[in-house]
Design an enzyme around this catalytic site. Structure first.
Site, PDB file in Angstrom:
ATOM      1  N   LYS A  11       0.857  -1.197   0.000  1.00 59.09           N
ATOM      2  CA  LYS A  11       0.000   0.000   0.000  1.00 59.09           C
ATOM      3  C   LYS A  11       0.899   1.257   0.000  1.00 59.09           C
ATOM      4  O   LYS A  11       1.956   1.237  -0.620  1.00 59.09           O
ATOM      5  CB  LYS A  11      -0.982  -0.051   1.168  1.00 59.09           C
ATOM      6  CG  LYS A  11      -1.750  -1.395   1.180  1.00 59.09           C
ATOM      7  CD  LYS A  11      -2.909  -1.438   2.103  1.00 59.09           C
ATOM      8  CE  LYS A  11      -3.569  -2.814   2.013  1.00 59.09           C
ATOM      9  NZ  LYS A  11      -4.778  -2.919   2.826  1.00 59.09           N
ATOM     10  N   HIS A  87      -8.878  -3.045  -6.175  1.00 56.36           N
ATOM     11  CA  HIS A  87      -8.757  -3.226  -4.722  1.00 56.36           C
ATOM     12  C   HIS A  87      -9.842  -2.405  -4.020  1.00 56.36           C
ATOM     13  O   HIS A  87     -10.174  -1.298  -4.446  1.00 56.36           O
ATOM     14  CB  HIS A  87      -7.363  -2.795  -4.259  1.00 56.36           C
ATOM     15  CG  HIS A  87      -7.097  -3.155  -2.824  1.00 56.36           C
ATOM     16  ND1 HIS A  87      -7.615  -2.440  -1.777  1.00 56.36           N
ATOM     17  CD2 HIS A  87      -6.398  -4.184  -2.281  1.00 56.36           C
ATOM     18  CE1 HIS A  87      -7.231  -3.003  -0.633  1.00 56.36           C
ATOM     19  NE2 HIS A  87      -6.489  -4.067  -0.919  1.00 56.36           N
ATOM     20  N   GLU A 158     -11.471 -10.555  -1.468  1.00 59.15           N
ATOM     21  CA  GLU A 158     -11.107  -9.835  -0.243  1.00 59.15           C
ATOM     22  C   GLU A 158     -12.366  -9.208   0.328  1.00 59.15           C
ATOM     23  O   GLU A 158     -12.780  -8.131  -0.138  1.00 59.15           O
ATOM     24  CB  GLU A 158     -10.142  -8.690  -0.555  1.00 59.15           C
ATOM     25  CG  GLU A 158      -8.766  -9.093  -0.936  1.00 59.15           C
ATOM     26  CD  GLU A 158      -7.773  -7.996  -0.566  1.00 59.15           C
ATOM     27  OE1 GLU A 158      -6.877  -8.267   0.219  1.00 59.15           O
ATOM     28  OE2 GLU A 158      -7.928  -6.863  -1.045  1.00 59.15           O
ATOM     29  N   GLY A 164      -7.691  -5.226   7.022  1.00 56.82           N
ATOM     30  CA  GLY A 164      -7.115  -4.491   8.156  1.00 56.82           C
ATOM     31  C   GLY A 164      -7.921  -4.582   9.441  1.00 56.82           C
ATOM     32  O   GLY A 164      -7.716  -3.778  10.351  1.00 56.82           O
ATOM     33  N   SER A 195      -6.763  -9.577   6.418  1.00 55.40           N
ATOM     34  CA  SER A 195      -6.335  -9.974   7.771  1.00 55.40           C
ATOM     35  C   SER A 195      -5.676 -11.344   7.845  1.00 55.40           C
ATOM     36  O   SER A 195      -5.832 -12.055   8.838  1.00 55.40           O
ATOM     37  CB  SER A 195      -7.525  -9.902   8.743  1.00 55.40           C
ATOM     38  OG  SER A 195      -7.970  -8.581   8.872  1.00 55.40           O
TER      39      SER A 195
END
Ligand code: PGA
Length: 231
Positions: A11, A87, A158, A164, A195
């Protein structure tokens, strides 16, 4: 990690100095299954030689007067062979639409870069209730591609609520979701992201359709990546 792909998504993190010490250690690992997605500003660094590189995004445009953009062709010229696209952070913070994601996939395929197409349920759904939302989103970005194109595409599921957060869907839910994605897109490799950590990796590894992981926070800690790669 034996045979599983590890996609490291840095990131918007690391200075050049931090990157240099990270890469020095990374280069001591077996690199066969690792794809590093650093910030775009580091993609041209000779320090990254011998590491398989992915970009975190690609321009909607193929070149021209688009200040701040980096095209698929430019990425390819740096030796970048993979790119994340769609994303959730691009969707959530930059309002990227599914139509834009579709066009970016086309641009990447044209330049022989493997798209890693991220998909989540839309934010109104959660867990298994979200299956139709995931499949609809995937269909919208992937439906027009041929089998031979789909073979070159990696799908990364995802869940937005897992990024996160330390919240991971149950293994049962993941098995059902990945089985459905696999049945619809049997040609594509499938990745789980959200995660992933050293405590949940053993149970995630039991999911038969997961070919690898997209790793955010944990990827910033080179010692954790070393531990993960031996799992
Ligand atoms: P996380 O991020 O591992 O920090 O949850 C994953 C991702 O956003 O790719």
């Amino acid at each position: 990690m034996k045979n599983k792909l590890l996609i490291l998504n840095h990131k918007c993190n690391f200075t050049m100095e931090e990157m240099t010490s990270y890469v020095k250690v990374l280069k001591t690992f077996p690199l066969d299954n690792i794809i590093l997605c650093p910030s775009t500003c580091y993609l041209a660094s000779s320090k990254l030689d011998n590491i398989t590189l992915g970009s975190q995004d690609v321009s909607l445009y193929n070149g021209g007067a688009y200040t701040g953009e980096v095209s698929a062709r430019q990425l390819k010229s740096l030796g970048v062979n993979y790119s994340l696209v769609g994303h959730y952070e691009r969707v959530n913070y930059f309002e990227e639409s599914l139509a834009v994601v579709h066009k970016k996939i086309e641009n990447l395929l044209q330049c022989d870069i493997t798209p890693i197409v991220c998909v989540s349920e839309s934010t109104f759904s959660f867990g298994m209730d979200s299956l139709s939302s995931i499949m609809n989103n995937l269909d919208e970005v992937l439906d027009s591609f041929t089998d031979s194109e789909l073979e070159k595409i990696i799908i990364a599921y995802e869940p937005y609520y897992s990024i996160g957060s330390n919240i991971v869907p149950t293994i049962d839910d993941l098995n059902k979701i990945f089985k459905n994605i696999h049945e619809k897109y049997p040609k594509s490799k499938l990745i789980y992201g959200g995660s992933v950590n050293l405590d949940n990796i053993d149970s995630l590894n039991t999911c038969p359709y997961i070919d690898g992981y997209l790793i955010g926070n944990l990827s910033l800690d080179i010692n954790s990546i070393k531990a993960l790669s031996t799992k």
